[in-house]
Write a protein that holds these residues in place. Structure first.
Motif, PDB file in Angstrom:
ATOM      1  N   MET A   1     -47.784  15.215 -37.046  1.00 39.94           N
ATOM      2  CA  MET A   1     -46.526  15.777 -36.497  1.00 39.94           C
ATOM      3  C   MET A   1     -46.727  16.165 -35.042  1.00 39.94           C
ATOM      4  N   SER A   2     -45.812  15.717 -34.226  1.00 40.94           N
ATOM      5  CA  SER A   2     -45.941  16.010 -32.797  1.00 40.94           C
ATOM      6  C   SER A   2     -45.724  17.493 -32.546  1.00 40.94           C
ATOM      7  N   LYS A   3     -46.201  17.981 -31.419  1.00 35.77           N
ATOM      8  CA  LYS A   3     -45.986  19.379 -31.056  1.00 35.77           C
ATOM      9  C   LYS A   3     -44.489  19.633 -30.887  1.00 35.77           C
ATOM     10  N   VAL A   4     -44.084  20.884 -31.135  1.00 36.94           N
ATOM     11  CA  VAL A   4     -42.656  21.185 -31.056  1.00 36.94           C
ATOM     12  C   VAL A   4     -42.212  21.198 -29.599  1.00 36.94           C
ATOM     13  N   SER A   5     -41.349  20.275 -29.258  1.00 36.11           N
ATOM     14  CA  SER A   5     -40.849  20.264 -27.883  1.00 36.11           C
ATOM     15  C   SER A   5     -39.472  20.900 -27.865  1.00 36.11           C
ATOM     16  N   ILE A   6     -39.272  21.808 -26.938  1.00 34.90           N
ATOM     17  CA  ILE A   6     -38.001  22.530 -26.906  1.00 34.90           C
ATOM     18  C   ILE A   6     -36.849  21.568 -26.622  1.00 34.90           C
ATOM     19  N   GLU A   7     -37.111  20.515 -25.835  1.00 33.18           N
ATOM     20  CA  GLU A   7     -36.048  19.548 -25.544  1.00 33.18           C
ATOM     21  C   GLU A   7     -35.542  18.918 -26.845  1.00 33.18           C
ATOM     22  N   ASN A   8     -36.511  18.577 -27.678  1.00 40.67           N
ATOM     23  CA  ASN A   8     -36.164  17.976 -28.962  1.00 40.67           C
ATOM     24  C   ASN A   8     -35.316  18.935 -29.807  1.00 40.67           C
ATOM     25  N   GLU A  51     -36.460  17.332 -39.778  1.00 45.67           N
ATOM     26  CA  GLU A  51     -37.147  16.731 -38.641  1.00 45.67           C
ATOM     27  C   GLU A  51     -38.651  17.009 -38.699  1.00 45.67           C
ATOM     28  N   TYR A  52     -39.019  18.273 -38.965  1.00 53.47           N
ATOM     29  CA  TYR A  52     -40.432  18.659 -38.882  1.00 53.47           C
ATOM     30  C   TYR A  52     -41.105  18.730 -40.250  1.00 53.47           C
ATOM     31  N   GLU A  53     -40.368  18.410 -41.292  1.00 50.07           N
ATOM     32  CA  GLU A  53     -40.912  18.446 -42.653  1.00 50.07           C
ATOM     33  C   GLU A  53     -41.555  19.792 -42.954  1.00 50.07           C
ATOM     34  N   ILE A  54     -40.763  20.842 -42.774  1.00 50.36           N
ATOM     35  CA  ILE A  54     -41.231  22.203 -43.023  1.00 50.36           C
ATOM     36  C   ILE A  54     -40.185  22.912 -43.867  1.00 50.36           C
ATOM     37  N   TYR A  55     -40.474  24.168 -44.215  1.00 53.29           N
ATOM     38  CA  TYR A  55     -39.554  24.948 -45.055  1.00 53.29           C
ATOM     39  C   TYR A  55     -39.599  26.395 -44.581  1.00 53.29           C
ATOM     40  N   PHE A  56     -38.463  26.881 -44.116  1.00 56.00           N
ATOM     41  CA  PHE A  56     -38.410  28.256 -43.608  1.00 56.00           C
ATOM     42  C   PHE A  56     -38.170  29.245 -44.746  1.00 56.00           C
ATOM     43  N   SER A  57     -38.722  30.451 -44.586  1.00 56.48           N
ATOM     44  CA  SER A  57     -38.480  31.492 -45.588  1.00 56.48           C
ATOM     45  C   SER A  57     -37.077  32.048 -45.394  1.00 56.48           C
ATOM     46  N   GLU A  58     -36.601  32.731 -46.417  1.00 59.24           N
ATOM     47  CA  GLU A  58     -35.273  33.329 -46.343  1.00 59.24           C
ATOM     48  C   GLU A  58     -35.206  34.328 -45.181  1.00 59.24           C
ATOM     49  N   ASN A  59     -36.296  35.059 -44.977  1.00 59.90           N
ATOM     50  CA  ASN A  59     -36.326  36.021 -43.870  1.00 59.90           C
ATOM     51  C   ASN A  59     -36.185  35.333 -42.522  1.00 59.90           C
ATOM     52  N   ALA A  60     -36.883  34.224 -42.374  1.00 61.70           N
ATOM     53  CA  ALA A  60     -36.805  33.481 -41.116  1.00 61.70           C
ATOM     54  C   ALA A  60     -35.370  33.016 -40.879  1.00 61.70           C
ATOM     55  N   LEU A  61     -34.734  32.556 -41.940  1.00 61.05           N
ATOM     56  CA  LEU A  61     -33.364  32.040 -41.829  1.00 61.05           C
ATOM     57  C   LEU A  61     -32.437  33.061 -41.171  1.00 61.05           C
ATOM     58  N   GLU A  62     -32.581  34.305 -41.613  1.00 58.80           N
ATOM     59  CA  GLU A  62     -31.703  35.351 -41.096  1.00 58.80           C
ATOM     60  C   GLU A  62     -31.861  35.530 -39.593  1.00 58.80           C
ATOM     61  N   GLU A  63     -33.092  35.336 -39.115  1.00 61.31           N
ATOM     62  CA  GLU A  63     -33.341  35.574 -37.687  1.00 61.31           C
ATOM     63  C   GLU A  63     -32.980  34.393 -36.798  1.00 61.31           C
ATOM     64  N   LYS A  72     -39.617  30.383 -32.081  1.00 60.65           N
ATOM     65  CA  LYS A  72     -40.696  31.235 -32.600  1.00 60.65           C
ATOM     66  C   LYS A  72     -41.057  30.808 -34.026  1.00 60.65           C
ATOM     67  N   HIS A  73     -40.051  30.716 -34.882  1.00 59.98           N
ATOM     68  CA  HIS A  73     -40.335  30.395 -36.283  1.00 59.98           C
ATOM     69  C   HIS A  73     -40.827  28.971 -36.452  1.00 59.98           C
ATOM     70  N   LEU A  74     -40.312  28.100 -35.624  1.00 58.18           N
ATOM     71  CA  LEU A  74     -40.732  26.698 -35.685  1.00 58.18           C
ATOM     72  C   LEU A  74     -42.209  26.582 -35.320  1.00 58.18           C
ATOM     73  N   ASN A  75     -42.585  27.269 -34.226  1.00 54.38           N
ATOM     74  CA  ASN A  75     -43.976  27.199 -33.786  1.00 54.38           C
ATOM     75  C   ASN A  75     -44.919  27.820 -34.812  1.00 54.38           C
ATOM     76  N   LEU A  76     -44.477  28.910 -35.435  1.00 49.67           N
ATOM     77  CA  LEU A  76     -45.304  29.528 -36.477  1.00 49.67           C
ATOM     78  C   LEU A  76     -45.625  28.529 -37.569  1.00 49.67           C
ATOM     79  N   LEU A  77     -44.601  27.841 -38.044  1.00 43.61           N
ATOM     80  CA  LEU A  77     -44.791  26.928 -39.169  1.00 43.61           C
ATOM     81  C   LEU A  77     -45.548  25.670 -38.768  1.00 43.61           C
ATOM     82  N   VAL A  78     -45.181  25.113 -37.646  1.00 40.87           N
ATOM     83  CA  VAL A  78     -45.823  23.863 -37.251  1.00 40.87           C
ATOM     84  C   VAL A  78     -47.294  24.114 -36.923  1.00 40.87           C
TER      85      VAL A  78
END
Lengths: 83, 575
Positions: A1-8, A51-63, A72-78
């Motif tokens: 998985m490529s690094k998270v690019s903000i443009e993307n 896109e990133y084949e990840i799964y956010f927690s319910e807490n992350a969703l709220e933020e 922030k949450h994307l970088n944490l998971l990736v």
């Protein structure tokens, strides 16, 4: 998985909101963009998960209602996946 | 079928909508779930095949009321989620008395009849069958939710309306597992239960029927031979060496495939061959091989030669005088399939799966592309004549009109004035409500606190309950006495309660309240248009307000409090 690019990420958000790419910026929040209704936050999350084949927690969703929190949450998971 | 990612779907739809200029096929969605992402996902399989569609999602949990409004649609999709028929049903159900459960079932059955009656002239209705599984899949003992789902589905079967196509969500659950189909995070936060994956599967099902109704179905099946219709290579293994006998391990799989091809042929699908072989060798197998079910008579065109497959398929299209978009091509070689995808993108291409045991099921799925609705070929531009099949024996239960239905709900609204207001909830509503909102003014808690201390201001909230549940505080009005007139600064309601004429009763209450206060005889109102509040544009005139002026995005109104008429709605009680 490529690094998270903000443009993307900005392109994904703009696509889901169906607005021009230039509308979404690195510091945009749900309050800045009229098309960004609360339900659209959910769609943004789902699109990012696909896109990133990840799964956010319910807490992350709220933020995840602005671009910095989304990044922030994307970088944490990736990062997690890479370690 | 592997649908692309959600963002790719949105992009592809946008591009298609820019090029397709034909009239759009109108589809309505009725649901008690939030299905906002479904409108793009549902449009995708149709737009991709060149059919213009426009999709309207009804108000949340307004199935019965909106079914009347959607009776002129070409198609309506109904997603009536059992677990949300009553708030928190999966846990509440075990606390209900048996007679309460029976009453609930009877009520839903009555609603179903009304819904199908409203939609009786819609050419195609897609109804998702009831399932308890999203909330009971790990609970192996029988339970009440299973029983309700079972009873409601049995009731559906007795309704027998020919224009209804049932979608069975449990088949998707079984195929890929519940975790890929439902998303409880979304259900808890936004009442959106289904995953993107599930919605894509549902959309491709619906799309196939709609395409078929519009005559955009596949018509020609082009088959490779070696390792597609039989195991082995004819040119190397010889006629005796290829396997398709039900008695051999590999052969039995190909025998099943031949059964499927034969079924399609019987349904009127044109079957052709595109195989890299000598034509006479293939002809001999089709004429004489004892294990082959398919015979020469089943094959319309046999293009067995050494030309490229795209060239052969192109030649078939010319010969049959059919568009390439009516073709389906099946081959085991990724070289051949990719070549056709590249050269003829309109052709739908399938590759024989590497795990051969999956081939028969895959083939059955591909066959769905040839779906043909009864009578659909008579006149493709007209809707299907599936009409007037709706015969209900129990005529007494038929509702005369929507008012009778609303009456049966026993709606009670609770209106709260001034000092007892929950200001926190009121502020939240001003910030979140976009659709039924006259002025869309956003207020913070602190501002409302100031209003509530100011005698010129009145704050009114509304909550609603009916026979089957409570909505909590879902309506708000802010009034201010300014310059000798009352002014309706804010009036909003949550979408959850729209469609029951509660908004009219709310205005009655406001008017009566102001009559009691006697601060002025004039109430001014204003509609400030945003991108989202079109729903409320006609609201003030409907309540009897008179137009006073327009500017830019604002429309001004007023009403005289002493002699204005109230709504006259008698089936909503006020407490």
């Amino acid at each position: 998985m490529s690094k998270v690019s903000i443009e993307n990420v900005l392109v994904i958000i703009a696509t889901v909101l169906q607005v021009d790419k230039s509308v979404v910026e690195a510091d945009s929040t749900i309050d800045d963009i009229e098309e960004w209704e609360s339900i659209k936050s959910m769609e943004i999350v789902l699109a990012l998960e696909e896109e990133y084949e990840i799964y956010f927690s319910e807490n992350a969703l709220e933020e995840m209602i602005d671009v910095p929190s989304i990044m922030k949450h994307l970088n944490l998971l990736v990062d997690d996946e890479q370690n | 079928m592997n649908a692309p990612k959600y963002t790719d779907i949105i992009r592809s739809n946008k591009a298609a909508r820019e090029t397709i200029k034909s009239d759009s096929f109108e589809i309505g969605i009725l649901s008690n779930l939030t299905l906002s992402s479904f409108s793009e996902i549902l449009a995708y399989p149709m737009l991709k095949e060149g059919l213009n569609v426009s999709i309207e999602i009804g108000n949340y949990d307004n199935l019965i009321q909106d079914s009347v409004r959607m009776r002129d649609k070409r198609s309506v999709v109904v997603v009536w989620e059992l677990s949300n028929i009553v708030d928190q049903l999966p846990s509440v159900i075990d606390l209900m008395l048996p007679e309460e459960v029976d009453e609930l079932i009877a009520k839903i059955q009555q609603d179903l009849e009304l819904l199908f009656h409203s939609l009786k002239d819609v050419p195609l209705i897609f109804f998702m069958r009831f399932s308890s599984l999203p909330f009971t899949s790990g609970l192996y003992e029988s339970n009440k939710l299973d029983a309700i789902a079972y009873k409601l589905n049995a009731f559906l079967d007795r309704l027998v309306q020919k224009n209804v196509i049932y979608f069975q969500p449990e088949k998707v659950y079984a195929e890929v597992g519940m975790n890929r189909c439902v998303d409880l995070r979304l259900y808890r936060s936004s009442k959106a239960l289904y995953s993107l994956y599930f919605l894509k599967e549902f959309a491709s099902f619906v799309g196939q029927y709609v395409l078929s109704l519009q005559g955009k179905t596949k018509k020609v099946l082009v088959l490779d031979c070696d390792n597609t219709l039989w195991a082995g290579v004819l040119g190397e293994d010889g006629s005796e060496g290829i396997e398709m006998s039900p008695d051999s391990l590999k052969g039995s799989i190909f025998r099943e495939i031949q059964n499927e091809v034969l079924k399609l042929w019987r349904k009127g699908v044109i079957v052709c061959l595109a195989s890299k072989n000598n034509e006479e060798d293939i002809r001999e197998v089709f004429g004489t091989h004892p294990d082959l079910l398919l015979r020469d008579e089943h094959i319309t065109l046999n293009y067995s030669n050494w030309d490229s497959k795209p060239e052969n398929i192109y030649a078939m299209a010319k010969k049959l005088n059919l568009g390439l978009d009516s073709f389906v091509f099946v081959d085991d070689s990724s070289f051949e399939t990719n070549m056709v995808i590249e050269a003829l993108p309109e052709v739908r291409v399938h590759q024989v799966p590497e795990n051969l045991e999956e081939y028969p099921n895959s083939f059955k799925k591909w066959s769905f592309g040839f779906l043909k609705l009864e009578n659909s070929d008579s006149d493709q531009s007209k809707t299907l004549q599936y009409k007037e099949q709706f015969l209900r024996e129990d005529a007494k239960r038929e509702f005369k009109d929507i008012d009778d239905y609303l009456r049966s709900l026993n709606i009670i609204v609770d209106v709260v004035f001034d000092d007892q207001i929950n200001l926190e909830r009121a502020a939240q509503m001003t910030q979140k409500t976009n659709q039924f909102n006259l002025t869309t003014r956003r207020y913070a808690y602190k501002e409302l606190e100031l209003f509530s201390a100011d005698p010129a201001y009145s704050i009114i909230t509304l909550s609603v309950k009916d026979k089957y549940g409570e909505s909590g505080i879902t309506g708000l009005a802010i009034l201010v006495l300014d310059d000798g007139n009352y002014y309706l600064d804010t009036l909003l309601m949550s979408c959850r309660i729209i469609g029951r004429n509660i908004e009219r009763v709310f205005m009655d209450q406001i008017i009566q309240y102001l009559r009691r206060k006697k601060g002025s005889n004039i109430l001014l109102g204003e509609f400030i248009a945003t991108k989202k509040n079109g729903l409320v544009e006609e609201y003030l005139p409907q309540c009897g307000f008179i137009l006073t002026g327009r500017s830019d995005n604002k429309i001004g109104y007023e009403i005289r409090l002493d002699n204005c008429a109230l709504s006259g709605i008698d089936y909503i009680a006020v407490s």
